[in-house]
Design an enzyme around this catalytic site. Sequence first.
Site, mmCIF file in Angstrom:
data_model
loop_
_atom_site.group_PDB
_atom_site.id
_atom_site.type_symbol
_atom_site.label_atom_id
_atom_site.label_comp_id
_atom_site.label_asym_id
_atom_site.label_seq_id
_atom_site.Cartn_x
_atom_site.Cartn_y
_atom_site.Cartn_z
ATOM 1 N N GLN A 199 11.746 -14.484 6.822
ATOM 2 C CA GLN A 199 10.483 -15.203 6.650
ATOM 3 C C GLN A 199 10.174 -15.295 5.161
ATOM 4 O OE1 GLN A 199 6.802 -13.276 7.695
ATOM 5 N NE2 GLN A 199 5.711 -15.202 8.032
ATOM 6 N N ARG A 220 22.343 24.930 6.963
ATOM 7 C CA ARG A 220 22.614 23.543 6.607
ATOM 8 C C ARG A 220 23.557 22.911 7.621
ATOM 9 N NH1 ARG A 220 24.710 23.944 0.689
ATOM 10 N NH2 ARG A 220 24.962 21.687 1.000
ATOM 11 N N ALA A 228 25.629 42.344 1.606
ATOM 12 C CA ALA A 228 24.660 41.651 0.758
ATOM 13 C C ALA A 228 25.327 41.092 -0.491
ATOM 14 C CB ALA A 228 23.539 42.610 0.367
ATOM 15 N N GLY A 277 -8.647 -7.128 14.914
ATOM 16 C CA GLY A 277 -9.004 -8.317 15.666
ATOM 17 C C GLY A 277 -9.486 -7.928 17.057
ATOM 18 N N TYR A 306 25.920 33.512 0.590
ATOM 19 C CA TYR A 306 26.221 32.101 0.828
ATOM 20 C C TYR A 306 27.563 32.011 1.546
ATOM 21 C CZ TYR A 306 27.936 27.399 0.254
ATOM 22 O OH TYR A 306 28.459 26.160 0.519
ATOM 23 N N ASN A 366 31.028 41.898 9.597
ATOM 24 C CA ASN A 366 29.832 42.255 8.830
ATOM 25 C C ASN A 366 29.988 41.727 7.417
ATOM 26 O OD1 ASN A 366 27.278 44.234 8.798
ATOM 27 N ND2 ASN A 366 28.333 44.367 6.837
ATOM 28 N N ARG A 392 0.817 -1.216 0.000
ATOM 29 C CA ARG A 392 0.000 0.000 0.000
ATOM 30 C C ARG A 392 0.852 1.267 0.000
ATOM 31 N NH1 ARG A 392 -3.856 -0.746 4.972
ATOM 32 N NH2 ARG A 392 -4.404 1.410 4.411
#
Length: 456
Positions: free
Chosen positions: A80, A325, A372, A148, A358, A369, A23
């Site tokens: 099994q 990350r 950007a 059951g 990054y 600092n 399933r």
Amino acid sequence: MNSDNSSLAAPAIVVLAAGKGTRMKSDLHKVLHPVAGRPMLEHLLANAAQLAPERTVLVAGHGREQLEAALGERATIAVQEPQLGTGHAVQQAQEALAGFEGDVLILYGDVPFVRAETMQAMIARLHEDDAPAVVVLGFEPEDPLRYGRVLAHEDGRIAMMVEYKDATEEQRACRLCNSGLMAVRAADLFDLLSKIGNDNAQGEYYLVDIVNVANLEGRTCAVIVTDDPDEVGGINSRAELAAAEGRWQQRRREQAMADGATLIAPETVFFAWDTQIGRDVTIEPNVVFGPGVSVADHVTIHAFSHLEGATLESGVAIGPYARLRPGAVLRRNSKVGNFVEIKKAVLGEGAKANHLSYLGDATIGAGANIGAGTITCNYDGYFKYKTEIGERAFIGSNSALIAPVKIGADAIVAAGSAVTRNVADGELRLVRGEQLVKPGWADRFHDAMKKKKSEG
């Protein structure tokens, strides 16, 4: 259902995981599908580990190679093949349990949230004065569905166990259901299993029939009932996986708030199984935690941030839209703003990377600092290299720091620079092409283009 298990010998754990999981419609083994970033099997084994089991046996069939890879030496794999029912599955653990004379706890890999306290209570019930041959964990769901049934006396002695397909309408009216979990002494377990048959609607060897066999032999079997039906909820489909995730997340959100965190929109925050959250932490909407995140007190996580494998010390603020990350470490009072990604990097105390950067494989000194658009160019297609930025350094906007490179303390990197060599303490580094100035050139260009367009 609390019980002191301190005086009982270490049990053996048998986990059934031989089903094909059709399933799920997945190449990944069913019990390896994650809830809160952790395979459901690992949730179960972590709870069972609190009982310090002497042996752990996993009964596998389809996809056993995946289970062997996931478990390594932590469990013995019993195979099994073919699958002839739950009773037949448990029989496959007999060789792995050879010589073991203690209690055996039978669990299911797709029923991952059984509490250690519940497991302890099942084993403790085996050792009460009436010494039941089998202890069954029962539950009473809002909708008994096709579970059951456990037909029991008021004192918990089991009169009969019956699978839904074999039950009469009168038996189906019983609301006490069988979770499938059992506790049995090893000597009793395999003796009883040897006596069950497969004369039933499925033509299978049902584990529950060991209760009926024991009853026929005049022995007592008992049921204990969990007060939380959710802990025995099985996961057999993607929809049930999502439902289990939802229940887990709801409880974790409530716990975070009870522990002193503010969740602005709790239903939009998703935790991992091991997320650590301090007091006076504010978490805005749509924040997702992957595994391995630790958040200290007085931290603010703004909306739409994603964290994994990261450590945030006291006073840190990140986001909105920040991505941390694995290996990201943010020291006290540092700040990560919108659209900043940090990977395997340490941002020093009070340092700032406010937007569009990054920072990977880097150390950033206290008070530095990061302007950007700054990136650390840490990968040449084959190897990763490190960038070191000193205390109070100022990195101008849109700079590329091409690793390996060191920027000294109090140094300034001018905006738009591509830095390939080390920058000394207190130095200014300016790396730009020469600016050309051509007066009137743009006016002449526009006039020529407009004329050409009008003539076309």
